[in-house]
Design a protein around this motif. Structure first.
Motif, PDB file in Angstrom:
ATOM      1  N   ASN A  81       4.194  14.119  -0.770  1.00 27.80           N
ATOM      2  CA  ASN A  81       4.493  13.240  -1.901  1.00 27.80           C
ATOM      3  C   ASN A  81       4.372  11.805  -1.428  1.00 27.80           C
ATOM      4  N   GLY A  82       4.577  10.884  -2.349  1.00 20.38           N
ATOM      5  CA  GLY A  82       4.414   9.476  -2.026  1.00 20.38           C
ATOM      6  C   GLY A  82       5.510   8.942  -1.128  1.00 20.38           C
ATOM      7  N   VAL A  83       5.211   7.817  -0.507  1.00 20.13           N
ATOM      8  CA  VAL A  83       6.192   7.149   0.359  1.00 20.13           C
ATOM      9  C   VAL A  83       7.432   6.741  -0.424  1.00 20.13           C
ATOM     10  N   TRP A  84       7.293   6.682  -1.755  1.00 20.32           N
ATOM     11  CA  TRP A  84       8.405   6.229  -2.591  1.00 20.32           C
ATOM     12  C   TRP A  84       9.593   7.203  -2.609  1.00 20.32           C
ATOM     13  N   GLU A  85       9.402   8.416  -2.049  1.00 15.73           N
ATOM     14  CA  GLU A  85      10.531   9.347  -1.969  1.00 15.73           C
ATOM     15  C   GLU A  85      11.350   9.165  -0.690  1.00 15.73           C
ATOM     16  N   VAL A  86      10.933   8.267   0.184  1.00 12.07           N
ATOM     17  CA  VAL A  86      11.720   7.993   1.394  1.00 12.07           C
ATOM     18  C   VAL A  86      13.156   7.590   1.058  1.00 12.07           C
ATOM     19  N   PRO A  87      13.377   6.668   0.096  1.00 13.14           N
ATOM     20  CA  PRO A  87      14.767   6.305  -0.219  1.00 13.14           C
ATOM     21  C   PRO A  87      15.619   7.488  -0.681  1.00 13.14           C
TER      22      PRO A  87
ATOM     23  N   ILE B  46       0.877  -1.161   0.000  1.00 12.94           N
ATOM     24  CA  ILE B  46       0.000   0.000   0.000  1.00 12.94           C
ATOM     25  C   ILE B  46       0.917   1.213   0.000  1.00 12.94           C
ATOM     26  N   HIS B  47       0.766   2.061  -0.994  1.00  8.82           N
ATOM     27  CA  HIS B  47       1.575   3.278  -1.034  1.00  8.82           C
ATOM     28  C   HIS B  47       0.658   4.479  -1.099  1.00  8.82           C
ATOM     29  N   SER B  48       1.028   5.511  -0.392  1.00  3.91           N
ATOM     30  CA  SER B  48       0.178   6.677  -0.269  1.00  3.91           C
ATOM     31  C   SER B  48       1.040   7.927  -0.219  1.00  3.91           C
ATOM     32  N   ILE B  49       0.378   9.070  -0.142  1.00  9.80           N
ATOM     33  CA  ILE B  49       1.119  10.298   0.117  1.00  9.80           C
ATOM     34  C   ILE B  49       1.335  10.434   1.618  1.00  9.80           C
ATOM     35  N   VAL B  50       2.439  11.041   1.983  1.00  8.13           N
ATOM     36  CA  VAL B  50       2.743  11.329   3.371  1.00  8.13           C
ATOM     37  C   VAL B  50       3.204  12.779   3.474  1.00  8.13           C
ATOM     38  N   LEU B  51       3.265  13.276   4.692  1.00  7.20           N
ATOM     39  CA  LEU B  51       3.718  14.639   4.948  1.00  7.20           C
ATOM     40  C   LEU B  51       5.150  14.583   5.472  1.00  7.20           C
ATOM     41  N   TYR B  52       6.093  14.999   4.618  1.00  7.31           N
ATOM     42  CA  TYR B  52       7.491  15.118   5.024  1.00  7.31           C
ATOM     43  C   TYR B  52       7.688  16.490   5.664  1.00  7.31           C
TER      44      TYR B  52
END
Length: 430
Positions: A273-279, A145-151
């Motif tokens: 943005n999406g969780v995919w920017e964590v890396p 499950i991938h979503s937007i998060v608040l960085y």
């Protein structure tokens, strides 16, 4: 002499038989795999595929990656129809309704799941619902499950009530709280307090959909676009985004890469943005090139209801033209799916939340940061409307770019934009 020849002949026959038996036992089943993973996702998936192949000499994945979005799905639809598609492919659950209308997916039965060592109850319920048709038949196996998060950039919040003693973001419990935090960050020197993709369909749609859903709104219901008071709710969502522009909180025109750069360069205090920017942030932090401390949390409930836009990567099995997949091939495909689900912790390192509960609830994942901090979003996930005009790279995304984008930049009133979107999308359904 005849005795010797007889013994030699028997030995040859025995050796030949043994070799043939061993060769048969080691015969490989090739599984043709297509995906759309690039960047960090692509690297992690390639590593998983390599590990699977190393551990399974009897099954070998032959993988190909293609361009994400319309090109990938167009290729799948064309190839599957003539029986030249893959045996297994990555798929967004938001695209399942369209795939069902096109008739390109084969159902995943309970027997298939059993072969994979899985069961429906092993997954988050919302992801299973998104992977099924209206009758409850399963057509894909959710992987994440991938979503937007608040960085957030902690330097702009130092000494405020928005950071607790451990430096975690607190105190944003509604829209007023977020706006106050954005104003504080602006006063503290953030030129663009809130960064997101304001000149592309994905970033705009995900925030709009979240704000609409947090009002209990829905885009499409019973074939109608924004029926009843949903039109007013859509206008309100657009008005909120327009207000961020009026106050210079968000960038005026930012493509995806620019929206990321605004945050990673330290110019934006917050970033949706999406969780995919964590890396991206983890890699920069480890390389010493980030320049600030950061965190990530689930997008707060800014309006009335707990809801966050979400999607899932999943595994699907396309049709094979007019042919049926051989039982041994399907067994191999299910073995692949089961193995991937049980190794989803490696995939979670890309920022995702595993859809497979035994991994999502494991101690290893609950200690993985920042994933564990925003893992609760899986319970509030709201997928795109179940419609063949919605989902990734769909007309709904086009409407976000063509209608909502001009509105948030002040070229349309929110009410006008909502009505334009309703008319544009309703025409596609009718």
């Amino acid at each position: 002499m005849k005795l010797v020849k007889s013994i030699v002949l028997k030995s040859i026959v025995l050796a030949t038989t043994t070799f043939a038996t061993a060769g048969s036992a080691m015969a490989q089943t090739e599984v043709v795999w297509w995906d759309f993973f690039v960047g960090g996702d692509g690297q992690r998936m390639k590593a998983l595929i390599s590990q699977f192949n190393d551990e399974h000499p009897d099954i070998q994945i032959n993988a190909t990656s293609s361009e994400w979005g319309v090109p990938f799905y167009t290729r799948v639809r064309t190839a599957a129809a003539v029986g030249q598609g893959p045996d297994i492919m990555s798929y967004h659950l938001s695209r399942v309704p369209l795939a069902l209308s096109e008739g390109i997916l084969t159902p995943i039965t309970d027997s298939d799941l059993e072969q994979a060592g899985l069961a429906r109850d092993d997954f988050f319920q919302r992801s299973i619902e998104a992977a099924s048709n209206d009758e409850g038949d399963l057509y894909a196996v959710p992987f994440d499950i991938h979503s937007i998060v608040l960085y957030y950039n902690k330097s702009y919040l130092d000494g405020s009530d928005y950071l607790d003693e451990e430096g975690n973001l607190v105190g944003i419990e509604n829209l007023d709280d977020l706006n106050a935090a954005l104003a504080l960050a602006q006063d503290n020197g953030s030129k663009t307090p809130l960064s997101y993709q304001t000149s592309g369909p994905g970033g705009i749609w995900r925030i709009f959909h979240t704000l609409l859903s947090q009002q209990g709104g829905t885009l499409i219901e019973n074939g109608e676009v924004l029926p009843g008071d949903n039109l007013d709710k859509a206008a309100r969502a657009i008005a909120i985004m327009q207000d961020w522009g009026d106050k210079n909180y968000q960038p005026e025109h930012a493509e995806y890469e620019a929206s990321v750069a605004l945050f990673t360069s330290g110019r934006s205090a917050f970033f949706i943005n999406g969780v995919w920017e964590v890396p991206t942030l983890v890699d920069m932090e480890e390389a010493g090139t980030l320049g600030f401390e950061w965190g990530a949390v689930a997008v707060p409930t800014l309006l009335e209801e707990d809801a966050i836009w979400a999607d899932s990567h999943a595994f699907a099995v396309p049709i094979q033209g007019d042919e049926e997949m051989a039982p041994e091939k399907r067994e191999a495909v299910m073995t692949v799916i089961g193995w991937m689900e049980k190794h989803a912790l490696d995939w979670a390192a890309a920022g995702h939340i595993p859809a497979y509960l035994p991994v999502a609830e494991s101690e290893a994942f609950t200690q993985m940061e920042p994933n564990a901090t925003y893992a609760s979003l899986a319970d509030n996930a709201v997928y795109d409307a179940r419609s063949d005009i919605a989902g990734v790279a769909s007309p709904v995304y086009d409407a976000a770019l063509n209608v909502i984008a001009p509105a948030i930049h002040g070229f349309l009133e929110p009410e006008q934009a909502a009505e334009h979107m309703r008319q544009e999308l309703q025409a596609l359904i009718n």
